[in-house]
Scaffold this motif. Structure first.
Motif, PDB file in Angstrom:
ATOM      1  N   ALA A 185      56.523  -3.796  57.106  1.00 49.35           N
ATOM      2  CA  ALA A 185      57.489  -3.239  58.060  1.00 49.35           C
ATOM      3  C   ALA A 185      58.001  -4.303  59.026  1.00 49.35           C
ATOM      4  O   ALA A 185      59.026  -4.136  59.678  1.00 49.35           O
ATOM      5  N   GLU A 186      57.258  -5.422  59.107  1.00 53.51           N
ATOM      6  CA  GLU A 186      57.619  -6.469  60.081  1.00 53.51           C
ATOM      7  C   GLU A 186      58.247  -7.691  59.436  1.00 53.51           C
ATOM      8  O   GLU A 186      58.931  -8.453  60.104  1.00 53.51           O
ATOM      9  N   ARG A 187      57.968  -7.899  58.153  1.00 54.95           N
ATOM     10  CA  ARG A 187      58.363  -9.168  57.527  1.00 54.95           C
ATOM     11  C   ARG A 187      59.252  -8.932  56.301  1.00 54.95           C
ATOM     12  O   ARG A 187      59.067  -7.943  55.595  1.00 54.95           O
ATOM     13  N   PRO A 188      60.137  -9.887  56.000  1.00 55.75           N
ATOM     14  CA  PRO A 188      60.991  -9.724  54.805  1.00 55.75           C
ATOM     15  C   PRO A 188      60.246 -10.040  53.510  1.00 55.75           C
ATOM     16  O   PRO A 188      60.651  -9.615  52.432  1.00 55.75           O
ATOM     17  N   GLU A 189      59.170 -10.839  53.613  1.00 57.28           N
ATOM     18  CA  GLU A 189      58.384 -11.118  52.395  1.00 57.28           C
ATOM     19  C   GLU A 189      56.917 -11.371  52.724  1.00 57.28           C
ATOM     20  O   GLU A 189      56.567 -11.769  53.830  1.00 57.28           O
ATOM     21  N   LEU A 190      56.092 -11.095  51.719  1.00 56.44           N
ATOM     22  CA  LEU A 190      54.642 -11.283  51.836  1.00 56.44           C
ATOM     23  C   LEU A 190      54.162 -12.029  50.603  1.00 56.44           C
ATOM     24  O   LEU A 190      54.759 -11.918  49.531  1.00 56.44           O
ATOM     25  N   SER A 191      53.053 -12.751  50.729  1.00 60.69           N
ATOM     26  CA  SER A 191      52.447 -13.400  49.573  1.00 60.69           C
ATOM     27  C   SER A 191      51.046 -12.831  49.380  1.00 60.69           C
ATOM     28  O   SER A 191      50.247 -12.814  50.327  1.00 60.69           O
ATOM     29  N   VAL A 192      50.766 -12.351  48.177  1.00 61.54           N
ATOM     30  CA  VAL A 192      49.492 -11.671  47.924  1.00 61.54           C
ATOM     31  C   VAL A 192      48.863 -12.215  46.643  1.00 61.54           C
ATOM     32  O   VAL A 192      49.558 -12.469  45.645  1.00 61.54           O
ATOM     33  N   VAL A 193      47.555 -12.374  46.693  1.00 64.74           N
ATOM     34  CA  VAL A 193      46.784 -12.954  45.578  1.00 64.74           C
ATOM     35  C   VAL A 193      46.935 -12.118  44.298  1.00 64.74           C
ATOM     36  O   VAL A 193      46.754 -10.899  44.325  1.00 64.74           O
ATOM     37  N   ALA A 230      43.672  -3.389  38.662  1.00 66.90           N
ATOM     38  CA  ALA A 230      44.791  -3.852  39.492  1.00 66.90           C
ATOM     39  C   ALA A 230      44.472  -5.239  40.007  1.00 66.90           C
ATOM     40  O   ALA A 230      43.304  -5.638  40.067  1.00 66.90           O
ATOM     41  N   THR A 231      45.521  -5.952  40.409  1.00 74.36           N
ATOM     42  CA  THR A 231      45.319  -7.156  41.220  1.00 74.36           C
ATOM     43  C   THR A 231      45.702  -6.765  42.650  1.00 74.36           C
ATOM     44  O   THR A 231      46.380  -5.751  42.872  1.00 74.36           O
ATOM     45  N   TRP A 232      45.290  -7.583  43.621  1.00 69.47           N
ATOM     46  CA  TRP A 232      45.692  -7.299  45.010  1.00 69.47           C
ATOM     47  C   TRP A 232      47.217  -7.276  45.108  1.00 69.47           C
ATOM     48  O   TRP A 232      47.781  -6.479  45.846  1.00 69.47           O
ATOM     49  N   HIS A 233      47.865  -8.146  44.358  1.00 71.20           N
ATOM     50  CA  HIS A 233      49.330  -8.195  44.369  1.00 71.20           C
ATOM     51  C   HIS A 233      49.919  -6.893  43.838  1.00 71.20           C
ATOM     52  O   HIS A 233      50.847  -6.327  44.423  1.00 71.20           O
ATOM     53  N   GLU A 234      49.379  -6.398  42.723  1.00 68.97           N
ATOM     54  CA  GLU A 234      49.896  -5.139  42.149  1.00 68.97           C
ATOM     55  C   GLU A 234      49.694  -3.974  43.118  1.00 68.97           C
ATOM     56  O   GLU A 234      50.569  -3.122  43.282  1.00 68.97           O
ATOM     57  N   LEU A 235      48.527  -3.950  43.765  1.00 69.32           N
ATOM     58  CA  LEU A 235      48.227  -2.856  44.695  1.00 69.32           C
ATOM     59  C   LEU A 235      49.180  -2.894  45.893  1.00 69.32           C
ATOM     60  O   LEU A 235      49.761  -1.869  46.285  1.00 69.32           O
ATOM     61  N   ALA A 236      49.369  -4.085  46.461  1.00 76.22           N
ATOM     62  CA  ALA A 236      50.265  -4.218  47.613  1.00 76.22           C
ATOM     63  C   ALA A 236      51.702  -3.894  47.224  1.00 76.22           C
ATOM     64  O   ALA A 236      52.398  -3.143  47.923  1.00 76.22           O
ATOM     65  N   ALA A 237      52.156  -4.448  46.090  1.00 74.96           N
ATOM     66  CA  ALA A 237      53.549  -4.245  45.670  1.00 74.96           C
ATOM     67  C   ALA A 237      53.811  -2.772  45.387  1.00 74.96           C
ATOM     68  O   ALA A 237      54.872  -2.239  45.750  1.00 74.96           O
ATOM     69  N   ALA A 238      52.854  -2.093  44.755  1.00 74.33           N
ATOM     70  CA  ALA A 238      53.036  -0.665  44.447  1.00 74.33           C
ATOM     71  C   ALA A 238      53.137   0.142  45.738  1.00 74.33           C
ATOM     72  O   ALA A 238      54.003   1.013  45.874  1.00 74.33           O
ATOM     73  N   ALA A 239      52.266  -0.150  46.714  1.00 71.40           N
ATOM     74  CA  ALA A 239      52.292   0.611  47.975  1.00 71.40           C
ATOM     75  C   ALA A 239      53.611   0.379  48.707  1.00 71.40           C
ATOM     76  O   ALA A 239      54.236   1.329  49.216  1.00 71.40           O
ATOM     77  N   ILE A 240      54.060  -0.868  48.736  1.00 69.29           N
ATOM     78  CA  ILE A 240      55.291  -1.210  49.472  1.00 69.29           C
ATOM     79  C   ILE A 240      56.510  -0.587  48.798  1.00 69.29           C
ATOM     80  O   ILE A 240      57.426  -0.082  49.455  1.00 69.29           O
ATOM     81  N   GLU A 241      56.482  -0.545  47.464  1.00 63.78           N
ATOM     82  CA  GLU A 241      57.581   0.094  46.728  1.00 63.78           C
ATOM     83  C   GLU A 241      57.582   1.608  46.979  1.00 63.78           C
ATOM     84  O   GLU A 241      58.624   2.213  47.225  1.00 63.78           O
ATOM     85  N   MET A 242      56.380   2.210  46.941  1.00 66.40           N
ATOM     86  CA  MET A 242      56.286   3.664  47.182  1.00 66.40           C
ATOM     87  C   MET A 242      56.767   4.023  48.591  1.00 66.40           C
ATOM     88  O   MET A 242      57.327   5.083  48.813  1.00 66.40           O
ATOM     89  N   ARG A 248      59.852  -8.267  50.025  1.00 67.19           N
ATOM     90  CA  ARG A 248      59.564  -8.924  48.752  1.00 67.19           C
ATOM     91  C   ARG A 248      58.079  -9.306  48.728  1.00 67.19           C
ATOM     92  O   ARG A 248      57.554  -9.820  49.720  1.00 67.19           O
ATOM     93  N   VAL A 249      57.416  -9.042  47.600  1.00 62.54           N
ATOM     94  CA  VAL A 249      55.973  -9.336  47.515  1.00 62.54           C
ATOM     95  C   VAL A 249      55.766 -10.452  46.487  1.00 62.54           C
ATOM     96  O   VAL A 249      55.929 -10.239  45.281  1.00 62.54           O
ATOM     97  N   ASN A 250      55.442 -11.640  46.981  1.00 67.48           N
ATOM     98  CA  ASN A 250      55.261 -12.800  46.099  1.00 67.48           C
ATOM     99  C   ASN A 250      53.826 -12.852  45.569  1.00 67.48           C
ATOM    100  O   ASN A 250      52.878 -12.583  46.303  1.00 67.48           O
ATOM    101  N   ALA A 251      53.697 -13.222  44.295  1.00 73.82           N
ATOM    102  CA  ALA A 251      52.371 -13.379  43.681  1.00 73.82           C
ATOM    103  C   ALA A 251      51.893 -14.814  43.882  1.00 73.82           C
ATOM    104  O   ALA A 251      52.606 -15.758  43.565  1.00 73.82           O
ATOM    105  N   ILE A 252      50.698 -14.953  44.452  1.00 80.37           N
ATOM    106  CA  ILE A 252      50.141 -16.306  44.643  1.00 80.37           C
ATOM    107  C   ILE A 252      48.737 -16.377  44.046  1.00 80.37           C
ATOM    108  O   ILE A 252      48.064 -15.348  43.893  1.00 80.37           O
ATOM    109  N   PRO A 253      48.276 -17.578  43.721  1.00 78.99           N
ATOM    110  CA  PRO A 253      46.906 -17.723  43.219  1.00 78.99           C
ATOM    111  C   PRO A 253      45.904 -17.691  44.370  1.00 78.99           C
ATOM    112  O   PRO A 253      46.282 -17.898  45.534  1.00 78.99           O
ATOM    113  N   THR A 254      44.629 -17.447  44.048  1.00 80.86           N
ATOM    114  CA  THR A 254      43.563 -17.444  45.053  1.00 80.86           C
ATOM    115  C   THR A 254      43.576 -18.750  45.850  1.00 80.86           C
ATOM    116  O   THR A 254      43.339 -18.746  47.065  1.00 80.86           O
TER     117      THR A 254
END
Ligand code: NAP
Length: 310
Positions: A185-193, A230-242, A248-254
């Motif tokens: 809600a605060e940022r235009p993009e996030l990076s998630v593992v 799930a990956t943390w990225h999939e979980l975050a992206a699904a919640a944000i889409e819902m 935008r949810v970027n996928a990053i490595p650990t």
């Protein structure tokens, strides 16, 4: 085959899972008493014994059965990274306290439900973990939770149920999904593992599973989560889409998000035995997530990033 008449839920006043468990057991007709650290010293055996005395059914009751009282342990040291710097405190809460509760349950004949974690595994299997698979925790948190499991399994506790769960989200307390929704809600993009794989667990579904297992007299060591990896990225992206957040949810490595504690790259939990004993397969995590996000949006001021008041 029946539910206990009464349950003392340690961590039931303030814990993410404990609160929901208290509500679910209560709704199932169990006299459910939430307990907090302020109610009794968790590390004083005499004080705990006395506390349990005060909650046992009256001894003069001719139908008295100590197994009618169930101790539910939802207390834990859950700060995975901080535990690396506070191993004594982590072991005190995650191993010494369940061991003490276990000894008291053994002496008194009560049932005991305890929760553990997918972080007892190292991820090397790379396929859903069975309860009997070899453990090899990578962190102090995982090792302390494993020590708690082992202490309990070493007792003579016929009414012992240990549920290893993972990646909790649900109402009433800050959790990964709520944090992602607030950040989105605060940022235009996030990076998630995106290279850690696990089993998300919605606390109301986990509580319903625990109630069903208790009702069916399931005992031993089982896995408990929603269905599907799930990956943390999939979980975050699904919640944000819902939630229809324009983020935008970027996928990053650990390696792109270094943490103090090492986490398993794969800790998906096999639910086969749990589903057989509960009598149903837990629903897929995306269905549970949709319910959670809808509930979150119903109480969160739209798009302000403010946490819900519930
Ligand atoms: N959260 C997850 O993603 C996750 C993942 C895998 C497994 N699990 C397991 O699931 C169970 C429930 O986790 P949760 O996330 O619901 O935990 P939580 O929200 O962190 O709550 C744990 C409770 O432990 C009690 N506690 C913590 N430190 C204490 C201290 N120093 N003295 C006394 N009480 C203390 C607190 O209860 P009071 O406020 O009543 O004192 C707190 O409410 C735990 O066994 C955890 O290991 C959780």
């Amino acid at each position: 085959m029946s539910l206990p008449k009464k349950a003392l839920i340690f961590g039931g006043k303030n814990g993410l899972l404990g609160r929901t468990l208290t509500t679910a057991l209560d709704a199932a007709g169990v006299n459910s008493v939430p307990v907090a650290g302020a109610d009794v010293d968790y590390f004083d055996a005499d004080a705990l014994d006395e506390f349990l005395d005060g909650h046992e059914p009256p001894l003069e009751d001719e139908n008295y059965d100590p197994a009618d009282l169930c101790l539910v342990n939802a207390v834990a040291y859950t700060q995975v990274d901080k535990a690396e710097d506070e191993p004594e405190e982590a072991y005190r809460l995650n191993a010494a306290f369940p061991a003490l509760l276990g000894v008291l349950a053994e002496e008194r004949g009560h049932r005991l439900v305890h929760f553990s974690t997918d972080f007892v595994f190292d991820g090397a299997k790379n396929a859903p973990y069975l309860p009997g698979d070899a453990t090899n925790p990578l962190s102090v948190y995982g090792a302390s939770k494993l020590a708690g499991e082992e202490a309990l399994l070493g007792l003579e506790l016929p009414g012992l149920l240990i549920l290893r769960t993972s990646w909790l989200f649900g109402p009433g307390k800050m959790n990964f999904v709520q944090r992602m929704l607030e950040l989105a809600a605060e940022r235009p993009e996030l990076s998630v593992v995106a290279d850690q794989h696990g089993s998300p667990s919605y606390t109301p579904d986990l509580a319903a599973l625990a109630v069903a297992l208790l009702r069916n007299n399931a005992t031993g060591l089982l896995h408990a989560a929603n269905s599907g990896p799930a990956t943390w990225h999939e979980l975050a992206a699904a919640a944000i889409e819902m939630a229809k957040r324009p983020c935008r949810v970027n996928a990053i490595p650990t390696s792109g998000y270094p943490t103090r504690a090492k986490r398993p790259p794969y800790s998906v939990l096999d639910l086969g035995e749990t589903a057989r004993l509960a009598g149903f397969v837990p629903r897929p995590w995306r269905e549970a997530l949709a319910e959670y996000v809808a509930g979150y949006l119903a109480v969160a001021p739209a798009r302000t990033g403010q946490p819900p008041q519930a």
